[in-house]
Design a protein around this motif. Structure first.
Motif, PDB file in Angstrom:
ATOM      1  N   LEU A  12       0.502  -1.326   0.277  1.00 24.73           N
ATOM      2  CA  LEU A  12       0.342  -0.084   0.209  1.00 24.73           C
ATOM      3  C   LEU A  12       0.813   1.038   0.333  1.00 24.73           C
ATOM      4  O   LEU A  12       1.889   1.461   0.883  1.00 24.73           O
ATOM      5  N   PRO A  13       0.374   2.491  -0.792  1.00 23.28           N
ATOM      6  CA  PRO A  13       0.812   3.223  -0.874  1.00 23.28           C
ATOM      7  C   PRO A  13       0.652   4.245   0.750  1.00 23.28           C
ATOM      8  O   PRO A  13      -0.221   4.321   0.737  1.00 23.28           O
ATOM      9  N   PRO A  14       1.947   4.892   1.576  1.00 23.12           N
ATOM     10  CA  PRO A  14       1.514   5.580   2.164  1.00 23.12           C
ATOM     11  C   PRO A  14       0.939   6.535   1.635  1.00 23.12           C
ATOM     12  O   PRO A  14       0.336   7.129  -0.031  1.00 23.12           O
ATOM     13  N   LEU A  15       0.242   7.393   2.619  1.00 23.96           N
ATOM     14  CA  LEU A  15      -1.431   8.254   2.416  1.00 23.96           C
ATOM     15  C   LEU A  15      -1.013   9.172   2.172  1.00 23.96           C
ATOM     16  O   LEU A  15      -0.301   9.927   3.422  1.00 23.96           O
ATOM     17  N   HIS A  16      -1.164  10.025   1.411  1.00 24.92           N
ATOM     18  CA  HIS A  16      -1.217  12.463   1.226  1.00 24.92           C
ATOM     19  C   HIS A  16      -2.460  12.371   1.353  1.00 24.92           C
ATOM     20  O   HIS A  16      -3.536  12.158   0.445  1.00 24.92           O
ATOM     21  N   LEU A  17      -2.761  12.930   2.199  1.00 26.25           N
ATOM     22  CA  LEU A  17      -4.053  13.875   3.060  1.00 26.25           C
ATOM     23  C   LEU A  17      -4.293  15.206   2.036  1.00 26.25           C
ATOM     24  O   LEU A  17      -3.313  16.281   2.872  1.00 26.25           O
ATOM     25  N   SER A  18      -4.679  15.507   0.639  1.00 28.28           N
ATOM     26  CA  SER A  18      -4.955  16.789   0.728  1.00 28.28           C
ATOM     27  C   SER A  18      -5.317  17.759   1.716  1.00 28.28           C
ATOM     28  O   SER A  18      -6.298  17.322   2.127  1.00 28.28           O
ATOM     29  N   ALA A  19      -4.536  19.430   1.532  1.00 29.91           N
ATOM     30  CA  ALA A  19      -6.033  20.038   2.228  1.00 29.91           C
ATOM     31  C   ALA A  19      -6.812  20.469   1.824  1.00 29.91           C
ATOM     32  O   ALA A  19      -7.302  20.608   2.892  1.00 29.91           O
ATOM     33  N   GLU A  20      -7.265  19.868   0.876  1.00 31.34           N
ATOM     34  CA  GLU A  20      -8.532  19.619  -0.397  1.00 31.34           C
ATOM     35  C   GLU A  20      -9.592  18.563   0.349  1.00 31.34           C
ATOM     36  O   GLU A  20     -10.784  18.936   1.138  1.00 31.34           O
ATOM     37  N   PHE A  21      -8.992  17.439   1.013  1.00 33.33           N
ATOM     38  CA  PHE A  21      -9.819  16.606   1.163  1.00 33.33           C
ATOM     39  C   PHE A  21     -10.078  16.718   2.779  1.00 33.33           C
ATOM     40  O   PHE A  21     -11.460  16.675   3.352  1.00 33.33           O
ATOM     41  N   LEU A  22      -8.711  17.482   3.286  1.00 32.81           N
ATOM     42  CA  LEU A  22      -9.583  17.940   4.543  1.00 32.81           C
ATOM     43  C   LEU A  22     -10.487  18.474   5.282  1.00 32.81           C
ATOM     44  O   LEU A  22     -10.916  18.633   5.747  1.00 32.81           O
ATOM     45  N   ASN A  23     -10.496  19.809   4.352  1.00 31.46           N
ATOM     46  CA  ASN A  23     -11.260  20.972   4.691  1.00 31.46           C
ATOM     47  C   ASN A  23     -12.923  20.496   4.488  1.00 31.46           C
ATOM     48  O   ASN A  23     -13.719  20.440   4.901  1.00 31.46           O
ATOM     49  N   ASN A  24     -12.547  19.874   2.460  1.00 35.30           N
ATOM     50  CA  ASN A  24     -13.939  19.106   2.586  1.00 35.30           C
ATOM     51  C   ASN A  24     -14.671  18.044   3.843  1.00 35.30           C
ATOM     52  O   ASN A  24     -15.563  18.729   4.639  1.00 35.30           O
ATOM     53  N   ILE A  25     -13.732  17.528   4.980  1.00 39.08           N
ATOM     54  CA  ILE A  25     -14.975  16.735   6.026  1.00 39.08           C
ATOM     55  C   ILE A  25     -15.148  17.636   6.833  1.00 39.08           C
ATOM     56  O   ILE A  25     -15.865  17.796   6.962  1.00 39.08           O
ATOM     57  N   LYS A  26     -14.306  18.734   7.054  1.00 37.08           N
ATOM     58  CA  LYS A  26     -14.265  19.876   8.178  1.00 37.08           C
ATOM     59  C   LYS A  26     -15.433  20.178   8.189  1.00 37.08           C
ATOM     60  O   LYS A  26     -16.417  20.468   8.888  1.00 37.08           O
ATOM     61  N   ASN A  27     -14.883  20.890   6.490  1.00 40.03           N
ATOM     62  CA  ASN A  27     -16.944  21.631   6.386  1.00 40.03           C
ATOM     63  C   ASN A  27     -18.632  20.754   6.342  1.00 40.03           C
ATOM     64  O   ASN A  27     -19.089  21.391   6.452  1.00 40.03           O
ATOM     65  N   ASN A  28     -17.907  19.561   6.055  1.00 39.33           N
ATOM     66  CA  ASN A  28     -19.044  18.817   6.464  1.00 39.33           C
ATOM     67  C   ASN A  28     -19.458  18.202   7.218  1.00 39.33           C
ATOM     68  O   ASN A  28     -20.206  17.658   7.119  1.00 39.33           O
ATOM     69  N   LEU A  29     -18.722  17.991   8.585  1.00 40.63           N
ATOM     70  CA  LEU A  29     -18.987  17.637   9.637  1.00 40.63           C
ATOM     71  C   LEU A  29     -20.334  18.677  10.182  1.00 40.63           C
ATOM     72  O   LEU A  29     -20.589  19.577  10.725  1.00 40.63           O
ATOM     73  N   PRO A  30     -20.662  17.772  10.594  1.00 42.36           N
ATOM     74  CA  PRO A  30     -22.072  18.456  11.981  1.00 42.36           C
ATOM     75  C   PRO A  30     -21.827  18.701  12.892  1.00 42.36           C
ATOM     76  O   PRO A  30     -20.584  18.741  13.410  1.00 42.36           O
ATOM     77  N   PRO A  31     -22.713  20.180  13.400  1.00 36.77           N
ATOM     78  CA  PRO A  31     -22.063  21.022  14.683  1.00 36.77           C
ATOM     79  C   PRO A  31     -21.878  19.852  16.010  1.00 36.77           C
ATOM     80  O   PRO A  31     -22.417  19.150  16.178  1.00 36.77           O
ATOM     81  N   LEU A  32     -20.508  19.551  16.206  1.00 37.01           N
ATOM     82  CA  LEU A  32     -19.609  19.034  17.183  1.00 37.01           C
ATOM     83  C   LEU A  32     -21.002  19.067  18.744  1.00 37.01           C
ATOM     84  O   LEU A  32     -21.201  20.258  18.897  1.00 37.01           O
ATOM     85  N   PRO A  33     -21.155  18.450  19.760  1.00 41.22           N
ATOM     86  CA  PRO A  33     -21.919  18.666  20.883  1.00 41.22           C
ATOM     87  C   PRO A  33     -21.520  19.181  21.682  1.00 41.22           C
ATOM     88  O   PRO A  33     -22.341  20.275  22.192  1.00 41.22           O
ATOM     89  N   GLN A  34     -19.919  19.130  22.363  1.00 38.60           N
ATOM     90  CA  GLN A  34     -19.005  20.615  22.852  1.00 38.60           C
ATOM     91  C   GLN A  34     -19.560  22.139  21.929  1.00 38.60           C
ATOM     92  O   GLN A  34     -19.540  22.534  23.097  1.00 38.60           O
ATOM     93  N   VAL A  35     -19.268  22.073  20.984  1.00 33.47           N
ATOM     94  CA  VAL A  35     -19.734  23.328  20.228  1.00 33.47           C
ATOM     95  C   VAL A  35     -21.469  23.442  20.589  1.00 33.47           C
ATOM     96  O   VAL A  35     -21.485  24.497  20.946  1.00 33.47           O
ATOM     97  N   LEU A  36     -22.458  22.763  20.560  1.00 30.04           N
ATOM     98  CA  LEU A  36     -23.297  23.226  20.775  1.00 30.04           C
ATOM     99  C   LEU A  36     -23.666  23.261  22.475  1.00 30.04           C
ATOM    100  O   LEU A  36     -24.461  24.240  22.519  1.00 30.04           O
ATOM    101  N   PHE A  37     -23.238  22.212  23.199  1.00 29.82           N
ATOM    102  CA  PHE A  37     -23.516  23.554  24.525  1.00 29.82           C
ATOM    103  C   PHE A  37     -23.121  24.020  24.518  1.00 29.82           C
ATOM    104  O   PHE A  37     -23.768  24.730  25.592  1.00 29.82           O
ATOM    105  N   LYS A  38     -21.684  24.620  24.653  1.00 29.58           N
ATOM    106  CA  LYS A  38     -21.103  26.085  24.618  1.00 29.58           C
ATOM    107  C   LYS A  38     -22.094  26.888  24.415  1.00 29.58           C
ATOM    108  O   LYS A  38     -22.672  27.811  24.992  1.00 29.58           O
ATOM    109  N   LYS A  39     -22.909  26.719  22.683  1.00 34.65           N
ATOM    110  CA  LYS A  39     -23.961  28.010  22.697  1.00 34.65           C
ATOM    111  C   LYS A  39     -25.337  27.597  23.870  1.00 34.65           C
ATOM    112  O   LYS A  39     -25.747  28.718  23.767  1.00 34.65           O
TER     113      LYS A  39
END
Ligand code: ADP
Ligand code: MG
Length: 487
Positions: A282-309
């Motif tokens: 298996l080749p080493p994985l290179h995760l692009s900034a775009e791949f990571l940003n995409n995941i971050k932007n599609n994550l639902p608001p997390l419980p800790q964040v909502l708790f604070k709000k």
């Protein structure tokens, strides 16, 4: 526990495996499904037939990264797989493909709230690996059977620092992890089906010491209760050993849920020799900034964040905010009701009232009837909340009569329904006064006691008026009228 328990401090580190709910396995297109007939999901890669090569499942990487972000980890953009060698009949390749020196996520922490307040459980890392199959020893007297459906299914392993000190903390940590994996929808969190399993590492050291004691590892705990019981039992057992000047050896142990104790399954050499080396197929994985940003932007608001709000911005109590963020469905429903108010132009939203409704009658009716939250129309619920706030309908009539009615018949409108059900509270003073007088005349003894100073009896009188009026009396006005009449 021994009277000397205070002499020692327990140190606990957990390794939690979570099965990712991807459609296919980590390195093949075989289905990743629980409960199939034995060996139904077993293709050539799972069988490790000569000439086959693994291919990484992108979704599994995505899920591992999601968990890393949810746990405040650093994501290693470059990470790779390694072979971990050990002999195991249900591991067809003779090694497990895992991650070793550079896992997908490093560091991070999970916040838990113990009886002493908030604290961070520090993570060492999160890595990806494949699960093994299952040997079955109790179906035949002579032979063992093997089911390879689970072989090659994707897991993440969340490894904490040795930073916890009690069974309570460990239990809360696993509870929080289960909530998180369900929240971001990467694992069903069903521990009884093995979707989450936990190994607990436990050691004792003299109170105040900084050097870690020798640990034992209790394998494969499959419920939060068992995690806690295993740790409690180990602390007790090792405390007694130290008190008797016995030496603790590094050991791997198993938990017996029938008597809540552990037993040794093997002595562990100082370090296991797994002969790790980077996976050449298996080749080493290179995760692009775009791949990571995409995941971050599609994550639902997390419980800790909502708790604070909810706590800091909406002004709700810690208890209310915690209740609302126990499950994503509930938090989202709360958000929807709040949006309904905003959408209808309300500038002063009574967040506390919405929280009370959702944490109270709404949760109750969902639990009792098994309906889904989205069967309670948020707009209609907001109308119910308003009709109570305005004093037109009592809280109890609204929760006992209006709420079930809007679930039963999706077409009804709240205000006409309240009239039809004859539960509009009377503001008519003459009618209220009649009820007040009737109650006063009915209870001369209590009235005398009240006049002598037992002011607490006012609640009883108000309750009687409520009964007499079948919930239609506006209780604020009733209280005023009673106080005047009893002066
Ligand atoms: P191993 O190589 O035996 O798996 P690791 O050092 O990788 O051990 O640690 C595995 C888990 O055990 C981690 O969660 C870590 O926090 C925990 N751990 C390590 N040493 C101790 C100790 N002395 N007491 C309690 N937990 C420990
Ligand atoms: Mg281990």
């Amino acid at each position: 526990m021994s009277g000397n328990a205070q002499k020692y401090e327990a140190v606990i580190g957990l390794e939690v495996h979570a099965r990712l709910s991807t459609k296919s396995k980590l390195f093949s297109s075989d289905a990743n499904a629980y409960g199939a007939a034995p060996n139904e999901n077993v293709g050539v890669i799972t069988l490790a037939l000569p000439g086959t090569l693994p291919k990484i499942n992108k979704k599994a990487i995505e899920y591992a990264v999601m968990m890393g972000i949810a746990c405040n980890c650093t994501i290693n953009q470059k990470n790779f797989f390694a072979r971990k060698h050990y002999f195991y009949p249900d591991l067809p390749k003779g090694f497990q493909t895992s991650q070793h020196t550079v896992p997908v996520c490093a560091g991070g922490h999970v916040v838990i709230t113990t009886s002493e307040g908030e604290c961070n459980v520090q993570l060492h890392h999160i890595h990806l690996e494949e699960d093994a199959g299952k040997s079955i020893h109790d179906m035949d007297d002579t032979y063992s059977f093997i089911d390879l459906n689970r072989a090659g299914t994707p897991l993440i392993e969340i490894v904490t620092e040795p930073c916890m000190h009690s069974a309570e903390e460990a239990g809360l940590f696993v509870t929080e992890l289960r909530k998180l994996v369900r929240w971001i929808n990467i694992c069903d969190g069903n521990m009884e089906e093995g979707s989450m399993r936990c190994d607990a590492n436990i050691s004792l050291r003299p109170k105040g010491a900084t050097k870690l004691g020798t640990k034992v590892e209790v394998k494969n705990l499959n419920s939060i209760r068992n995690v806690k019981k295993a740790i409690e039992s180990e602390i007790e057992r090792m405390t007694a050993m130290l008190d008797n000047d016995e030496k603790i050896f590094q050991q791997t142990r198993s938990f017996d849920a029938s008597n809540d104790t552990t037993f040794a399954i093997r002595e562990k050499e100082e370090a296991n020799d797994y002969r790790y080396f980077p996976e050449p197929d298996l080749p080493p994985l290179h995760l692009s900034a775009e791949f990571l940003n995409n995941i971050k932007n599609n994550l639902p608001p997390l419980p800790q964040v909502l708790f604070k709000k909810y706590h800091d911005v909406f002004g709700l109590s810690e208890y209310d905010a915690a209740q609302l963020t126990l499950e994503k469905d509930i938090a989202y429903y709360f958000e929807t009701v709040v949006c309904t108010f905003q959408h209808n132009g309300h500038t002063e939203i009574n967040y506390k009232a919405i929280a009370n409704w959702i944490n109270g009658p709404v949760k109750q009716i969902v639990n009792e009837t098994g309906i889904a939250l989205n069967e309670i129309d948020a707009t209609k619920l907001s109308e119910i909340i308003l009709i109570v706030e305005s004093g037109e309908v009592s809280f109890s009539n609204a929760s006992l009569k209006l709420l079930p009615a809007i679930i039963k018949d999706k077409t009804v409108n709240v205000s006409p329904l309240a009239h039809d059900l004859n539960i509009i509270q009377t503001k008519n003073n003459d009618e209220l006064k009649e009820w007040v007088e009737a109650v006063i005349n009915k209870m001369p003894d209590k009235v005398a006691a009240y006049k002598k100073g037992k002011k607490g009896l006012i609640g009883l009188f108000v309750g009687e008026v409520k009964k007499l009026s079948k919930g239609k009396a506006d209780l604020k006005t009733v209280t005023q009228l009673l106080e005047e009449a009893l002066k």
